[in-house]
Scaffold this active site. Sequence first.
Site, PDB file in Angstrom:
ATOM      1  N   LEU A  16       0.824  -1.206   0.000  1.00  0.00           N
ATOM      2  CA  LEU A  16       0.000   0.000   0.000  1.00  0.00           C
ATOM      3  C   LEU A  16       0.858   1.257   0.000  1.00  0.00           C
ATOM      4  O   LEU A  16       0.355   2.361  -0.168  1.00  0.00           O
ATOM      5  CB  LEU A  16      -0.919   0.013   1.229  1.00  0.00           C
ATOM      6  N   GLU A 151       3.953 -13.459  11.813  1.00  0.00           N
ATOM      7  CA  GLU A 151       5.274 -12.899  12.102  1.00  0.00           C
ATOM      8  C   GLU A 151       5.223 -11.540  12.796  1.00  0.00           C
ATOM      9  O   GLU A 151       6.138 -11.179  13.525  1.00  0.00           O
ATOM     10  CB  GLU A 151       6.085 -12.717  10.815  1.00  0.00           C
ATOM     11  N   LYS A 188     -15.892   0.037  -0.959  1.00  0.00           N
ATOM     12  CA  LYS A 188     -16.210  -0.881   0.130  1.00  0.00           C
ATOM     13  C   LYS A 188     -15.304  -0.624   1.336  1.00  0.00           C
ATOM     14  O   LYS A 188     -14.082  -0.680   1.225  1.00  0.00           O
ATOM     15  CB  LYS A 188     -16.030  -2.333  -0.347  1.00  0.00           C
ATOM     16  N   CYS A 381      28.975  -0.034  -9.888  1.00  0.00           N
ATOM     17  CA  CYS A 381      29.472  -1.219  -9.175  1.00  0.00           C
ATOM     18  C   CYS A 381      29.779  -2.340 -10.170  1.00  0.00           C
ATOM     19  O   CYS A 381      30.739  -2.218 -10.907  1.00  0.00           O
ATOM     20  CB  CYS A 381      28.511  -1.639  -8.070  1.00  0.00           C
ATOM     21  N   MET A 384      30.453  -0.872 -13.457  1.00  0.00           N
ATOM     22  CA  MET A 384      31.808  -0.316 -13.625  1.00  0.00           C
ATOM     23  C   MET A 384      32.801  -1.449 -13.886  1.00  0.00           C
ATOM     24  O   MET A 384      33.665  -1.355 -14.760  1.00  0.00           O
ATOM     25  CB  MET A 384      32.185   0.470 -12.346  1.00  0.00           C
ATOM     26  N   GLN A 385      32.646  -2.534 -13.134  1.00  0.00           N
ATOM     27  CA  GLN A 385      33.581  -3.656 -13.303  1.00  0.00           C
ATOM     28  C   GLN A 385      33.499  -4.220 -14.727  1.00  0.00           C
ATOM     29  O   GLN A 385      34.519  -4.572 -15.326  1.00  0.00           O
ATOM     30  CB  GLN A 385      33.272  -4.745 -12.267  1.00  0.00           C
ATOM     31  N   HIS A 508      28.061   3.063  -5.006  1.00  0.00           N
ATOM     32  CA  HIS A 508      26.668   3.250  -5.443  1.00  0.00           C
ATOM     33  C   HIS A 508      26.225   4.686  -5.169  1.00  0.00           C
ATOM     34  O   HIS A 508      25.701   4.967  -4.075  1.00  0.00           O
ATOM     35  CB  HIS A 508      25.741   2.308  -4.663  1.00  0.00           C
ATOM     36  N   GLU A 510      23.714   6.143  -6.186  1.00  0.00           N
ATOM     37  CA  GLU A 510      22.242   6.257  -6.130  1.00  0.00           C
ATOM     38  C   GLU A 510      21.699   6.304  -4.705  1.00  0.00           C
ATOM     39  O   GLU A 510      20.601   6.812  -4.483  1.00  0.00           O
ATOM     40  CB  GLU A 510      21.585   5.125  -6.919  1.00  0.00           C
TER      41      GLU A 510
HETATM   42  N1  GLN Z   1      29.424  -8.563  -7.728  1.00  0.00           N
HETATM   43  C1  GLN Z   1      30.297  -7.444  -7.626  1.00  0.00           C
HETATM   44  C2  GLN Z   1      31.148  -7.502  -6.373  1.00  0.00           C
HETATM   45  O1  GLN Z   1      30.821  -8.168  -5.436  1.00  0.00           O
HETATM   46  C3  GLN Z   1      29.551  -6.130  -7.729  1.00  0.00           C
HETATM   47  C4  GLN Z   1      28.565  -5.906  -6.630  1.00  0.00           C
HETATM   48  C5  GLN Z   1      27.532  -4.864  -6.940  1.00  0.00           C
HETATM   49  O2  GLN Z   1      27.271  -4.534  -8.101  1.00  0.00           O
HETATM   50  N2  GLN Z   1      26.879  -4.313  -5.920  1.00  0.00           N
HETATM   51  O3  GLN Z   1      32.147  -6.849  -6.295  1.00  0.00           O
END
Ligand code: GLN
Length: 532
Positions: A16, A151, A188, A381, A384-385, A508, A510
Amino acid sequence: MNTKYIFVTGGVVSSLGKGIISASIGNLLQARGFKVTIQKFDPYINIDPGTLNPYEHGECYVTADGMETDLDLGHYERFTDIRTTRRNSITTGRIYQAVIEKERRGDYLGRTIQVVPHITDEIKLRIKENARHEHFDFVISEIGGTIGDIESAPFMEAIRQLRWEMGRDAVSIHLTYVPYLHAAGEFKTKPTQHSVKELQGMGIQPDILILRTEHHLEEGILRKVASFCNVDLECVVQSEDLPSIYEVPVNMQRQGLDAAILRKTGEPVGETPPMTSWHAFLDKLHGAAGEVDIALVGKYDLQDAYKSIRESLSLAAIYHNVKARLHFVSSEEITRQNVAGKLCAMAGIVVCPGFGSRGTEGKIIAAEYARTHNQPAFGICLGMQMMVVEFARHVLGFGDANSSEMDAATKHNVIDMMEEQKSVRQMGGTMRLGAYDCMLEAGSRTHEAYGGATKISERHRHRYEFNNSYLKAFEAAGMKCVGTNPETGLVEIVEIPALKWYIGTQFHPEYCSTVLHPHPLFMSFVKACLSD
Ligand code: GLN
């Protein structure tokens, strides 16, 4: 002023938007000058959502102090600019873990450990924990799940006790759903009545009811709910579907939700704050004309899996007076043959984070496409790799280059596990997590995006890193390291300066983008997507 505790529970159905409501309440109370924090209690047994598959739980949000948490904390931060901590995210698993540790230590002096009082006492302790460390005027506690779940029963019992102990310092807000039955042509209220009865059966009388609805409810419906549920009419508000979640706070304010909370807690109501900067943002949102098409190359075809990235892009676009049209592109389906078809119409490409090898080859193809077609690209992350792996394979000529996460035997492990990670046996909570400092290279595009700052701090969640033994080769070939961890020398940001906008971050960004403070890298990326 005593700390006031607000409890937000949900009934009838899940999804919700309790998180949005909790964040909006925080926002409205902040606008009145109160110091607020918002915390989430999740009734599942996992210690944290860090080990959960995004299909189960959506994105895992990471706090600055390195806790892997529920994505609702992302809403809290985006709506309020509050910086949450590990105290703001608690699961049943953590509660039991703490109680069992105390039992093993002998803290309970030979007693039988039971749900009531031991588990409920631990929950009460955690509800008050934030206010023990720092003064807050309001602590908002959102309880995950739906009333009636087995729970969540201990959480309800803890709330019942706290309300009894705290009197007017505690407010119970219940969010329910009022469906519209097309065949009958009526709204309702029965499910709401049942939900409130269930809550009352547990000894909790809600002070305020928020009715989620797809269409506007006339006052008669609100009146009916008020009288059936023992709630004042002015304490029944509706939360109808709105074009944007960011309109929820002002909609709640218009109906006096914040005033109702203040009245319930015995605080003077005072003037309604103008929310000037929030309204300025909404004006931008409403005024946004035109669109920017951005591809999210990832493996989870689920809105919630990349929640913070989506919000960060949307917010940045609004600040550039356009709407972001986000296109999920499954990295598992990308091939060298079809990549152009999938990406050529995009103004920019985000290569998303992730774990495991599924879909990584598609991310590499997308990164190559963006690099060779000079399309703005943002790797986050794992993204980028994969940019790094792509560059190693096709520019440095190491055909078998990979991350050792995907290919443990590769000779060219340009992304590799850090030494201290190699001895780690346990999965949960053992990654490189939380905020780390990063020094920026003067003159780089990233440095410029951050407004010329030389030292930044961003949040991490990964086990693997850029392998520094390849750094010289990368830099000589045109992929530069423009952000470095000052203590460890780890590469945090790569950039290809020769391209329009090609940046990968090991962290990250974001997680730190908020409504009133959109993240500079997302701002800069969207700007590049919009420029010719
Ligand atoms: N799998 C990658 C690592 O562990 C990148 C992790 C991710 O994208 N958050 O380094």
